[in-house]
Enzyme design. Structure first.
Site, mmCIF file in Angstrom:
data_model
loop_
_atom_site.group_PDB
_atom_site.id
_atom_site.type_symbol
_atom_site.label_atom_id
_atom_site.label_comp_id
_atom_site.label_asym_id
_atom_site.label_seq_id
_atom_site.Cartn_x
_atom_site.Cartn_y
_atom_site.Cartn_z
ATOM 1 N N HIS A 86 13.503 -22.565 37.472
ATOM 2 C CA HIS A 86 13.394 -21.380 36.620
ATOM 3 C C HIS A 86 12.285 -20.449 37.092
ATOM 4 O O HIS A 86 12.487 -19.233 37.199
ATOM 5 C CB HIS A 86 13.135 -21.813 35.180
ATOM 6 C CG HIS A 86 12.900 -20.667 34.247
ATOM 7 N ND1 HIS A 86 13.918 -19.971 33.659
ATOM 8 C CD2 HIS A 86 11.750 -20.076 33.830
ATOM 9 C CE1 HIS A 86 13.418 -19.012 32.901
ATOM 10 N NE2 HIS A 86 12.110 -19.058 32.987
ATOM 11 N N MET A 87 11.136 -21.006 37.362
ATOM 12 C CA MET A 87 10.014 -20.144 37.720
ATOM 13 C C MET A 87 10.215 -19.507 39.089
ATOM 14 O O MET A 87 9.728 -18.405 39.348
ATOM 15 C CB MET A 87 8.703 -20.932 37.659
ATOM 16 C CG MET A 87 8.371 -21.453 36.259
ATOM 17 S SD MET A 87 8.421 -20.166 34.976
ATOM 18 C CE MET A 87 6.763 -19.491 35.109
#
Length: 805
Positions: A758-759
């Site tokens: 996600h990051m």
């Protein structure tokens, strides 16, 4: 030749009666009880006592002595036979190397000093580095040791948890500051007593004997020392000090029992275990569903059990079977190894083989994947992009050809696998395929309101979990699979030079994701409206101790500052030449559709994964809210509940009194077990039982995002530091950390996470340079750096300013 200097100065010590009973680790008090002094005093005392290493000759003097009569000090140094050699001038402050505070690296050392003038300048520089003005601080002068092939720091206990591991941090050369400052790549060797014969390098073979000798001298309290080693294994001792802050765990024997139990568990897992294919496995904290990022390396029981219940017990495999892969439903993906969460990669690899392939070919593929991971542990967070063949893309035939050339596959095997992957991938992208169905399911979940009953009940908690599984994590698992397919296709277009790396970033970054919308909404919505939409998010999605956005909004967001919406993401506009090239590839690879459809699928798949995560996390967050409400009704705090297991909570159907008694026992047992879990050390990739008693930690192979470069101070987000205009460092950043992007972060660095995490996606969308998944050791070095240079294009992370003490 190495010249060993003997120091004949008097060695002060105190005596006590011998014959004391053995204490921790078999340490037995001798006739001499060692007493620490300053760095210089300790080395002076050690020089006559230590036999496993050499202490180089030294002279030391106080700041006051230098100020009163510098010529006398210089004359004393000049009288030593080693004074004409290259020297090193070191600090020996009264505040260094003390119990409770080491101040390691706080003061200056000056190496490569030659001649009287350089010596004077070096002494003055070291004295100037003392910031407390104490005239009793000392300066230490020694000949510089230049014959080392390795140097580093050894601690007698694991520093952070007090577990009985010897921890050896080392690097090449003689400069131990490379280890303490994090200025270079550092290797770390963990071992338990009785398992020291397998030193990872010949030059370190004498370390275990030196540790034992020092422990017999100084006693069982934790300590650490700095050393250098020659190619022959001869050791030089530079420093010995108490290990500040470390407290040995009180359950040493139980720790040993747990290690042996884990070894037996690993041994069993490496036996044949149908329906997973192959003769053996590898356990990892990063491959497939990435527990290190999602729940952490040592999660508490509630987080682990909830993650298992919602995803890794059966949902993960059921989803893949729906997408055309082999069915491993009801085979657990996550292995709980003494509380440490690992992924069984044999099960993972089996579940990524097309269901249409026969057992013989499927087994050959899985065994090749497992063997490749064993031989290349640095790929543990990149298994789908670098090891397993899980979908069709435009360079798949090149990968298949390599497997044929390596005799892993026959030409017929290759053709069968190619056909299976093409059919599977075509099905994923079809309008009536599983991806479209999963996206519809998540949209239905988004329209489903969460209704809280007046009172807590285990039945309602079970209903929430069932809804989260069937309508949340199950379709989300499919959307995540589609996103992997989309990303693989884009990578193949880059490999064929149809898209540049910047084009690929623009294409993936142009997906209309929830994360991008969050920033826009933060700038445009009222506080109430924003928290209505995103308030359920929390940085630790499965962690009951992690506050939701709406429980601590002022911690996560600065509502007083001016809020400006980020500029809209520019849509990716392929050139006519690129569209033509993609069209030709679709035809030559017998894939349906047109270039526009393919690029739209890529964008939709990436966005759908983030959308699915947002929706199922509503129910996940509500589950934790209900657990907390039920526990507080019975008198238990959120901290207490974090030690309970989710299945046990679902079984509390008795009276309040009965439930209170049962939950008290559940929490007590969970707390005791987790105390031991926190004292377990194990490698990120675990292939054999013996690695639980001795291993070298894998160096972090970071995933770099964007091609930008930044130099900025770091902000330790977990410690509460403001990441505004800083490089945010976060051990494991899941979606709940999106708030940091409202703070004008300059860069991002995480210990755990993969290229598709996600990051990584968030950083790509916003053009923030990032290093994702650098590994625990490298992360800790960067966290102490103060200022970092993060050059994503050049794949470089380096300290760029004064570090932290």
């Amino acid at each position: 030749m190495l010249v060993v200097w003997a120091l004949l100065a008097h060695c002060p010590f105190t005596r006590q009666q011998s014959g004391s009973e053995p204490t921790m680790r078999g340490y037995r008090n001798t006739a001499v009880r060692f007493e620490y002094g300053t760095k210089a005093e300790t080395l002076t005392r050690m020089s006559e006592l230590v036999r496993s290493a050499t202490v180089l000759p030294l002279e030391f003097f106080s700041v006051d002595e230098w100020r009163v009569n510098p010529e006398a000090v210089l004359a004393e140094i000049a009288s030593r036979p080693w004074s004409d050699a290259t020297l090193i001038v070191r600090s020996s402050a009264l505040s260094e190397d003390r119990t409770g505070s080491s101040n390691a690296g706080r003061y200056l050392s000056c190496p490569n000093v030659l001649g009287r003038e350089e010596l004077v300048r070096a002494i003055i520089r070291v004295i100037d580095s003392f910031d407390d003005g104490n005239p009793g601080n000392q300066v230490l002068v020694q000949p510089q040791f230049a014959e080392a092939v390795a140097s580093g720091v050894v601690s007698s206990y694991e520093p952070s948890c007090g577990a009985p591991y010897r921890v050896v941090n080392w690097t090449g050369g003689a400069d131990t500051t490379e280890v303490t400052s994090g200025g270079t790549e550092v290797s770390t060797w963990y071992y338990l007593d009785g398992n020291s014969e397998k030193a990872p390098a010949d030059c370190l073979s004498g370390i275990p004997g030196l540790v034992t000798e020092l422990e017999n001298l100084v006693g069982p309290d934790p300590f650490e020392f700095e050393f250098a080693a020659t190619a022959s294994g001869a050791l030089v001792l530079f420093q010995v000090r108490p290990l500040a802050g470390a407290r040995p765990i009180p359950q040493g024997e139980r720790h040993g029992q747990l290690v042996r139990a884990c070894q037996y568990q690993v041994q069993l897992l490496n036996q044949v275990r149908p329906p997973a294919l192959g003769a053996r496995t590898v356990l990892g904290i990063m491959p497939d569903w990435n527990p290190a990022e999602m729940i952490g390396v040592r999660p508490r029981p509630l987080a682990t059990s909830l993650y298992r219940a919602l995803i890794t017990d059966s949902v993960w495999a059921e989803s893949r079977a729906r997408y055309g892969y082999r069915d491993l439903t009801d085979v657990p993906l996550l292995v709980d190894l003494g509380g440490l969460p690992y992924i069984d990669t044999r099960a993972s690899f089996t579940s990524l083989v097309p269901a249409s392939l026969d057992d013989v070919l499927a087994r050959r593929l899985v065994e090749h994947y497992v063997d490749t991971l064993r031989a290349n542990p640095h790929l543990h967070d990149k298994v789908e992009f670098s090891i397993a063949l899980t979908c069709y893309h435009f360079t798949l035939q090149d990968q298949l050809r390599k497997l044929v050339d390596a005799d892993v596959l026959t030409p017929n095997d290759s053709a069968l696998l190619e056909k299976s992957l093409r059919e599977l991938t075509t099905g994923v992208m079809a309008d009536d395929g599983p991806f479209a169905a999963d996206l519809r399911a998540v949209r239905l979940l988004a329209a489903t309101p969460i209704v809280r009953p007046a009172d807590y009940s285990p039945a309602h908690l079970g209903h929430l979990a069932a809804a989260c599984r069937r309508r949340g994590t199950l379709p989300f698992s499919g959307l995540a699979r589609a996103a992997f397919v989309a990303t693989s296709i884009v990578r193949s277009l880059v490999d064929l030079d149809v898209l540049s790396s910047d084009d690929a970033d623009a294409l993936l970054g142009s997906a209309n994701t929830v994360s991008a919308q969050l920033l826009t909404d933060f700038a445009s919505l009222s506080r109430h409206e924003f928290l209505e939409r995103y308030g359920h998010l929390r940085p630790g999605s499965y962690d009951i101790l992690s506050p939701r956005y709406d429980e601590a909004p002022d911690v996560y967001f600065d509502w007083s500052a001016a809020r400006t919406a980020p500029p809209p993401t520019a849509p990716f506009e392929p050139t006519n030449e690129q569209l033509r090239a993609i069209s030709e590839l679709l035809v030559s690879h017998s894939l349906p559709g047109n270039p526009e459809n393919l690029l739209t699928f890529v964008q939709h798949a990436v966005a759908a994964r983030e959308y699915g995560k947002l929706q199922f996390s509503r129910f996940l967050s509500e589950i934790l809210w209900e657990v907390r409400r039920g526990g507080e009704h019975l008198g238990f705090s959120a901290d207490d509940l974090s030690y309970a297991t989710f299945p046990a909570l679902l079984e509390l159907h008795g009276t309040d009194g009965e439930n209170r008694r049962r939950l008290t026992e559940i929490v007590r047992t969970g707390r005791e077990r987790h105390e031991l879990t926190e004292a377990l050390c194990a490698p990120a990739l675990l292939a054999a039982p013996e690695q639980l008693t001795g291993f070298v930690a894998a160096s972090g192979a970071a995933n770099f995002i964007t091609h930008s470069r930044v130099i900025a101070p770091i902000a330790d987000v977990a410690a509460g530091e403001d990441p505004t205009d800083a490089i945010a460092v976060i051990a494991a950043a899941d979606p709940g950390y999106d708030w940091i992007f409202t703070k004008r972060v300059k860069g991002l660095l995480t210990a755990f996470g993969g290229a598709n995490s996600h990051m990584a996606i968030r950083a790509l969308e916003l053009g923030v340079p990032a290093a994702i998944g650098v590994g625990q050791e490298r992360f800790e070095q960067c966290r102490r750096a103060g200022v970092l240079e993060l050059d994503a294009g050049n794949r470089v992370i380096r300290a760029a300013g004064a570090g932290r003490s």
